[in-house]
Design an enzyme around this catalytic site. Structure first.
Site, PDB file in Angstrom:
ATOM      1  CG  LEU A  35      -7.734  10.546   7.709  1.00 17.76           C
ATOM      2  CD1 LEU A  35      -8.559  11.279   6.681  1.00 17.76           C
ATOM      3  CD2 LEU A  35      -8.524  10.365   9.006  1.00 17.76           C
ATOM      4  CG  ASN A  74      -4.919   8.688  -3.353  1.00 19.32           C
ATOM      5  OD1 ASN A  74      -3.867   8.156  -3.724  1.00 19.32           O
ATOM      6  ND2 ASN A  74      -5.024   9.296  -2.196  1.00 19.32           N
ATOM      7  CG  HIS A  82      -4.844   2.349   5.730  1.00 18.77           C
ATOM      8  ND1 HIS A  82      -6.183   2.293   5.961  1.00 18.77           N
ATOM      9  CD2 HIS A  82      -4.704   3.063   4.591  1.00 18.77           C
ATOM     10  CE1 HIS A  82      -6.834   2.945   5.020  1.00 18.77           C
ATOM     11  NE2 HIS A  82      -5.948   3.416   4.162  1.00 18.77           N
ATOM     12  CG  HIS A  97      -0.780   7.132  -1.039  1.00 17.43           C
ATOM     13  ND1 HIS A  97      -2.005   7.280  -1.646  1.00 17.43           N
ATOM     14  CD2 HIS A  97      -1.016   6.469   0.113  1.00 17.43           C
ATOM     15  CE1 HIS A  97      -2.943   6.741  -0.887  1.00 17.43           C
ATOM     16  NE2 HIS A  97      -2.369   6.236   0.188  1.00 17.43           N
ATOM     17  CG  LEU A  98       4.948   5.405  -5.861  1.00 21.53           C
ATOM     18  CD1 LEU A  98       5.248   4.537  -7.088  1.00 21.53           C
ATOM     19  CD2 LEU A  98       6.254   5.820  -5.188  1.00 21.53           C
ATOM     20  NE  ARG A  99       0.719  11.947  -2.307  1.00 22.83           N
ATOM     21  CZ  ARG A  99      -0.295  11.529  -1.579  1.00 22.83           C
ATOM     22  NH1 ARG A  99      -1.279  10.830  -2.121  1.00 22.83           N
ATOM     23  NH2 ARG A  99      -0.354  11.782  -0.292  1.00 22.83           N
ATOM     24  CE  LYS A 143      -7.914   2.207  -0.624  1.00 22.40           C
ATOM     25  NZ  LYS A 143      -6.799   3.045  -0.261  1.00 22.40           N
ATOM     26  CG  HIS A 179       0.187  15.237   2.051  1.00 15.07           C
ATOM     27  ND1 HIS A 179      -0.757  15.500   1.086  1.00 15.07           N
ATOM     28  CD2 HIS A 179      -0.208  14.100   2.661  1.00 15.07           C
ATOM     29  CE1 HIS A 179      -1.697  14.558   1.131  1.00 15.07           C
ATOM     30  NE2 HIS A 179      -1.379  13.682   2.068  1.00 15.07           N
ATOM     31  CG  HIS A 226      -1.875   1.158   1.248  1.00 11.17           C
ATOM     32  ND1 HIS A 226      -3.224   0.985   1.376  1.00 11.17           N
ATOM     33  CD2 HIS A 226      -1.698   2.502   1.147  1.00 11.17           C
ATOM     34  CE1 HIS A 226      -3.832   2.154   1.345  1.00 11.17           C
ATOM     35  NE2 HIS A 226      -2.925   3.102   1.221  1.00 11.17           N
ATOM     36  CG  ASP A 233      -1.613   4.916   4.025  1.00  9.00           C
ATOM     37  OD1 ASP A 233      -1.744   5.270   2.830  1.00  9.00           O
ATOM     38  OD2 ASP A 233      -2.345   5.340   4.932  1.00  9.00           O
ATOM     39  CB  ALA A 266      -5.103  12.731   6.295  1.00 11.81           C
ATOM     40  CG  HIS A 287      -9.908   4.740   3.462  1.00  8.74           C
ATOM     41  ND1 HIS A 287      -8.700   5.395   3.570  1.00  8.74           N
ATOM     42  CD2 HIS A 287     -10.641   5.160   4.515  1.00  8.74           C
ATOM     43  CE1 HIS A 287      -8.712   6.186   4.625  1.00  8.74           C
ATOM     44  NE2 HIS A 287      -9.884   6.062   5.215  1.00  8.74           N
TER      45      HIS A 287
HETATM   46  C1  NCD Z   1      -3.541   9.167   2.038  1.00  7.79           C
HETATM   47  C2  NCD Z   1      -3.056  10.207   1.035  1.00  7.79           C
HETATM   48  O1  NCD Z   1      -2.510  11.215   1.466  1.00  7.79           O
HETATM   49  O2  NCD Z   1      -3.222   9.989  -0.170  1.00  7.79           O
HETATM   50  N1  NCD Z   1      -3.610   9.765   3.345  1.00  7.79           N
HETATM   51  C3  NCD Z   1      -3.575   9.105   4.517  1.00  7.79           C
HETATM   52  O3  NCD Z   1      -3.708   9.744   5.554  1.00  7.79           O
HETATM   53  N2  NCD Z   1      -3.376   7.826   4.584  1.00  7.79           N
HETATM   54  C4  NCD Z   1      -4.847   8.615   1.615  1.00  7.79           C
HETATM   55  C5  NCD Z   1      -5.244   7.387   2.347  1.00  7.79           C
HETATM   56  O4  NCD Z   1      -4.669   6.315   2.147  1.00  7.79           O
HETATM   57  O5  NCD Z   1      -6.163   7.445   3.169  1.00  7.79           O
HETATM   58 ZN    ZN Z   2      -3.314   5.134   1.579  1.00  6.91          ZN
END
Ligand code: NCD
Ligand code: ZN
Length: 361
Positions: A232, A54, A187, A28-30, A112, A264, A26, A260, A276, A149
Site C-alpha cells: 500500500l 508503526n 511512496h 520499516h525495520l520492525r 508520520k 512480513h 522510508h 518502503d 500489505a 501515508h
Molecule cells: C507497510 C508495512 O507493512 O508496515 N506496508 C506497505 O504496504 N507499505 C506500511 C505502509 O507503509 O503503508
Molecule cells: Zn511504509
C-alpha cells in the site's frame, strides 16, 4: 547537481557505478528477531534511514523512539555503520510538547501521519487531521517534517484512486493552510501525486519506492494472484509508473529514494487475508539502478539516492561512497526473517547490478 562522487560516464561501457553513499528515507525495520534479520541488508547499502514508527504498539513518544533507536543500534552487526533516523507516530492525542521534545532530541527527524486503518498497523492513526492542528502548528514552527501515508480510507473510494482523492480532499488544503509545513508525501504511486509534488514549494517532497518504478498493477495478477506484489499504496497502471519514473530520473530535488521495504513473514503474506508490504532491502539500490538504467538515466541515480533526501532533511550528504558493478545475479527464493522465512522482491529472478564485493565485502 552532479556530485563529486559520481564515477558514472556511459551506460554502454561502464561496468562500475560509484555514488555518494545513499540513504533510505522510508524504511520499516520492525523489532526483535525480524529487525535483527533485515537490518544488515539495509546497513550494507545505506548510511542512514528514516525508520517508520508503526510497531505494535506504535512509537508515539520521544522516549519510545530513543529506546527503539537503541535496540536498532544494538542489533547492528559489529563493524557496520548505520544511523537510524527516528520518527514519531502521529495520533489524535499527540501533544505539541512532544514536538518540542522531538526537535530537541537530535534523533527524531519527522512525524508520520497514517490515516486510521489505511495500512499495516495503522489502527491508532488519525481520523481527522484537523484534530492535530496544534501539533501541525508546532511542527511548522519548528521545521519538523510531516511524513504522510497519502490515502483516504473512505470505503466508497476505489482502492486505486485513494491517493489521488487524498490529494484533492486533504493535501491541497494542508499545503494552503500550513504554507511553511515541511511535508513528504511518502511512496507516491500516481501521475497526480508526481505532478502535485513537482508543482509544490521545495519544502514539500516525495519518496518513491523501487516497486512503483519497476512494476505496474498487472504484477499483482500475472499468472495468478501474487501476494508478494501487494503493498500500500497498491501498484497502479503503467501510465503512472511512467510518470513516477520520469519524476525520479528527471533530476528534480523534490523526489528522493524511500524503499518502503516492509518485511512480513511468508505465512502472513500467503494467507486468505495477506498483509500489505514488499521487502526490498536485500537489493534496494540495485533495483533503483535497474529502473534508472531502463530509463536511460543512470547518471541521475546519485542525485535521487544520495543528495535530494539529505538536502530536504537538512542533513549533510554522506562523504563515503557505494560502488555497484554490472553483474548478473539471482535473488534468493527465500530469506531468513528471524527464524521464519520471508519472500524478497524479485525472488528467484535475476538483476544486472550488484554491490561491488571488492569495496563492500
Ligand atoms: C507497510 C508495512 O507493512 O508496515 N506496508 C506497505 O504496504 N507499505 C506500511 C505502509 O507503509 O503503508
Ligand atoms: Zn511504509
Amino acid at each position: 547537481m552532479s556530485g563529486s562522487g559520481t564515477g558514472y560516464t556511459s551506460p554502454m561501457h561502464e561496468s562500475r557505478l560509484t555514488l555518494a553513499r545513499p540513504d533510505d528515507w522510508h524504511l520499516h525495520l520492525r523489532d526483535d528477531a525480524l529487525m535483527a534479520a533485515v537490518l544488515p541488508h539495509t546497513a550494507r547499502r545505506f548510511a542512514r534511514a528514516i525508520v517508520m514508527p508503526n510497531l505494535k504498539p506504535p512509537v508515539t513518544t520521544v522516549e519510545q523512539a530513543g529506546a527503539y533507536r537503541q535496540r536498532i543500534l544494538d542489533a547492528l552487526p559489529g563493524g557496520m555503520r548505520f544511523e537510524p533516523l527516528m520518527t514519531l507516530y502521529l495520533t489524535e492525542s499527540t501533544h505539541p510538547d512532544e514536538i518540542a521534545r522531538a526537535c530537541d532530541s537530535g534523533f527524531v527527524h519527522a512525524v508520520k501521519y497514517y490515516p486510521a486503518g489505511a495500512t499495516t498497523n495503522a489502527d491508532s492513526g488519525v481520523r481527522d487531521l484537523r484534530r492535530c492542528h496544534p501539533v501541525l502548528e508546532a511542527m511548522q514552527e519548528r521545521g519538523l517534517p510531516l511524513l504522510m501515508h497519502g490515502e483516504v480510507t473512505d470505503p466508497g473510494v476505489d482502492v486505486f484512486d485513494r491517493e489521488a482523492v487524498f490529494i484533492d480532499r486533504h493535501l491541497t488544503a494542508l499545503r494552503r493552510d500550513y504554507p511553511a509545513l515541511r511535508m513528504v508525501l511518502e511512496h507516491i504511486t500516481t501521475r497526480e501525486a508526481a505532478q502535485f509534488i513537482a508543482e509544490s514549494p521545495s519544502h514539500v517532497g516525495a519518496t518513491i519506492t523501487p516497486q512503483h518504478l519497476l512494476m505496474n498493477r498487472n504484477a499483482i495478477f500475472i499468472g495468478g494472484l501474487r501476494p508478494h506484489h501487494y503493498c500500500l499504496p497498491v501498484l497502479k497502471r503503467e501510465v503512472h509508473r511512467k510518470a513516477l519514473l520520469a519524476a525520479a530520473t528527471g533530476g528534480d530535488p523534490h523526489f528522493f529514494l524511500g524503499t518502503d521495504s516492509a518485511p512480513h513473514p511468508r505465512q502472513a503474506k500467503e494467507s486468505a487475508c495477506g498483509c500489505a508490504g514488499i521487502f526490498s532491502a536485500h537489493a534496494a539500490i540495485e533495483f533503483y539502478a535497474e529502473a534508472f538504467e531502463q530509463a536511460g538515466a543512470l547518471g541521475h541515480l546519485e542525485a535521487f539516492a544520495s543528495h535530494h533526501g539529505a538536502d530536504f532533511y537538512g542533513l549533510p550528504r554522506n562523504r563515503d561512497t557505494l560502488t555497484l558493478k554490472r553483474k548478473t545475479w539471482t535473488v534468493a527464493n527465500e530469506l531468513d526473517f528471524g527464524g521464519v522465512p520471508g519472500v524478497p522482491l524479485h525472488a528467484g529472478k535475476s538483476l544486472t547490478w550488484a554491490l561491488d564485493d571488492a569495496t563492500h565485502p
